[in-house]
Design an enzyme around this catalytic site. Sequence first.
Site, mmCIF file in Angstrom:
data_model
loop_
_atom_site.group_PDB
_atom_site.id
_atom_site.type_symbol
_atom_site.label_atom_id
_atom_site.label_comp_id
_atom_site.label_asym_id
_atom_site.label_seq_id
_atom_site.Cartn_x
_atom_site.Cartn_y
_atom_site.Cartn_z
ATOM 1 N N ARG A 13 0.855 -1.202 0.000
ATOM 2 C CA ARG A 13 0.000 0.000 0.000
ATOM 3 C C ARG A 13 0.891 1.252 0.000
ATOM 4 O O ARG A 13 1.016 1.935 -1.006
ATOM 5 C CB ARG A 13 -0.943 -0.031 1.215
ATOM 6 C CG ARG A 13 -2.145 0.880 1.071
ATOM 7 C CD ARG A 13 -1.869 2.334 1.378
ATOM 8 N NE ARG A 13 -1.366 2.542 2.741
ATOM 9 C CZ ARG A 13 -0.835 3.678 3.159
ATOM 10 N NH1 ARG A 13 -0.693 4.711 2.330
ATOM 11 N NH2 ARG A 13 -0.399 3.793 4.400
ATOM 12 N N ASP A 14 1.565 1.521 1.103
ATOM 13 C CA ASP A 14 2.349 2.755 1.211
ATOM 14 C C ASP A 14 3.505 2.757 0.214
ATOM 15 O O ASP A 14 3.850 3.793 -0.359
ATOM 16 C CB ASP A 14 2.895 2.893 2.640
ATOM 17 C CG ASP A 14 3.060 4.337 3.076
ATOM 18 O OD1 ASP A 14 3.044 5.224 2.201
ATOM 19 O OD2 ASP A 14 3.226 4.580 4.278
ATOM 20 N N HIS A 206 8.573 7.294 8.725
ATOM 21 C CA HIS A 206 9.296 7.363 7.448
ATOM 22 C C HIS A 206 10.729 7.765 7.762
ATOM 23 O O HIS A 206 10.997 8.464 8.735
ATOM 24 C CB HIS A 206 8.627 8.359 6.495
ATOM 25 C CG HIS A 206 7.401 7.790 5.859
ATOM 26 N ND1 HIS A 206 7.347 7.428 4.538
ATOM 27 C CD2 HIS A 206 6.193 7.465 6.385
ATOM 28 C CE1 HIS A 206 6.148 6.930 4.263
ATOM 29 N NE2 HIS A 206 5.428 6.935 5.370
ATOM 30 N N CYS A 237 4.610 9.504 0.371
ATOM 31 C CA CYS A 237 3.226 9.941 0.233
ATOM 32 C C CYS A 237 3.153 10.763 -1.033
ATOM 33 O O CYS A 237 3.877 11.740 -1.185
ATOM 34 C CB CYS A 237 2.806 10.775 1.439
ATOM 35 S SG CYS A 237 1.179 11.506 1.219
ATOM 36 N N ASN A 246 9.211 4.566 3.931
ATOM 37 C CA ASN A 246 8.974 4.173 5.325
ATOM 38 C C ASN A 246 10.255 3.585 5.899
ATOM 39 O O ASN A 246 11.176 3.256 5.160
ATOM 40 C CB ASN A 246 7.922 3.053 5.364
ATOM 41 C CG ASN A 246 6.607 3.472 4.793
ATOM 42 O OD1 ASN A 246 6.504 3.766 3.620
ATOM 43 N ND2 ASN A 246 5.592 3.499 5.626
#
Length: 314
Positions: A13-14, A206, A237, A246
């Site tokens: 996801r991220d 992060h 992001c 991250n």
Amino acid sequence: MKNKIHFNEVVTRDGFQNEAMFIPTDQKITLINQLSQCGFAKIEVTSFTSPKAIPMLADATEVMQGIERVAGVEYTVLIPNLKGAERAMQVRPDELNLVMSTSQSHNFSNMRMSMESSFGSLTEVIRFVDHQIAVNVSLSTAFGCPMEGYVDPRVVIDLITRFSDLGVNRFTICDTTGMANPEQVAQMAELVTNLFPQKSFIFHFHNTRGMGLANLLSAIDHGITQFDGSLGGLGGCPYAPGATGNICSEDAIYMTQLIGHDTNIDISRLLDAAKKLETIIGRPLPGQMVKAGTIDRLHPVSEQVQDLMNQSQL
Ligand code: COA
Ligand code: ZN
């Protein structure tokens, strides 16, 4: 004191949401299945966001339907609004991870609406879900906003209080753009655990300014036992200028293991997954462990050095 430390893997996801080239659905599924064998407490599989906002994750339904779920692993998905929750409920994840920011500028950038509108929209989601599935609330930019700077912890506390009043028990405190330092993390950890001892907190760091692992250690020292990490350190992001990855899962988890905590993660399987990820992404990733290996990976002494050692009769 040594603890059980739980890790939530967020790479698909991220990590993936920032990649320019679409990653095929079957490759996402294969990687998640591999991660499911590593011992994670939770995997954030995808997000049910607008495909216009995050085209990479437009295949959220297919990915959720395609993965093999392993008992003991929670499969969570990120949700920005009611439409996302309605789509997600069709595939029955174990948890919905609702997201909003703790600064107006970031919330407008990310969600295209004010913080109050997001709170209202997430309230609708919580009522719609009606306890059928666990709900986690992720509070972005909780340690600092790339547009507004320092975020007052009172804003974070206020939102936790308001979501708690709606029955939410799980929160993720996100350092979306790596603005936190270990002292700030210590203060936040003490604040949330003292004010909300019954609630569950994940800290999400992060490594934008190289302080990710120091922040992790500080959080562990101040009672936090759940963390997000991203395989290979992939991430960022899309709506935060300069945001990079991250904390790297395998680096963070290996360090946590070496200092004696129980993570339940099979590091060698995890390193295999990190190698696989590099082939999917097609470039070396920021993680260090995948390059160096574990500390028991020893190298042979060269002949010349052996000769020297023999001569000095060691
Ligand atoms: N899933 C699928 N489609 C969605 C959706 C969802 N969760 N939410 C909105 N849409 C669709 C709407 O149906 C509409 O489609 P249409 O143009 O075909 O009619 C379109 O997206 C716009 O809807 P609107 O409600 O006006 O949303 P928006 O354009 O203002 O976008 C968000 C708001 C929050 C949905 C969008 O910005 C988003 O998904 N952001 C995700 C941010 C994110 O994940 N960031 C990284 C993680 S922190
Ligand atoms: Zn993040």
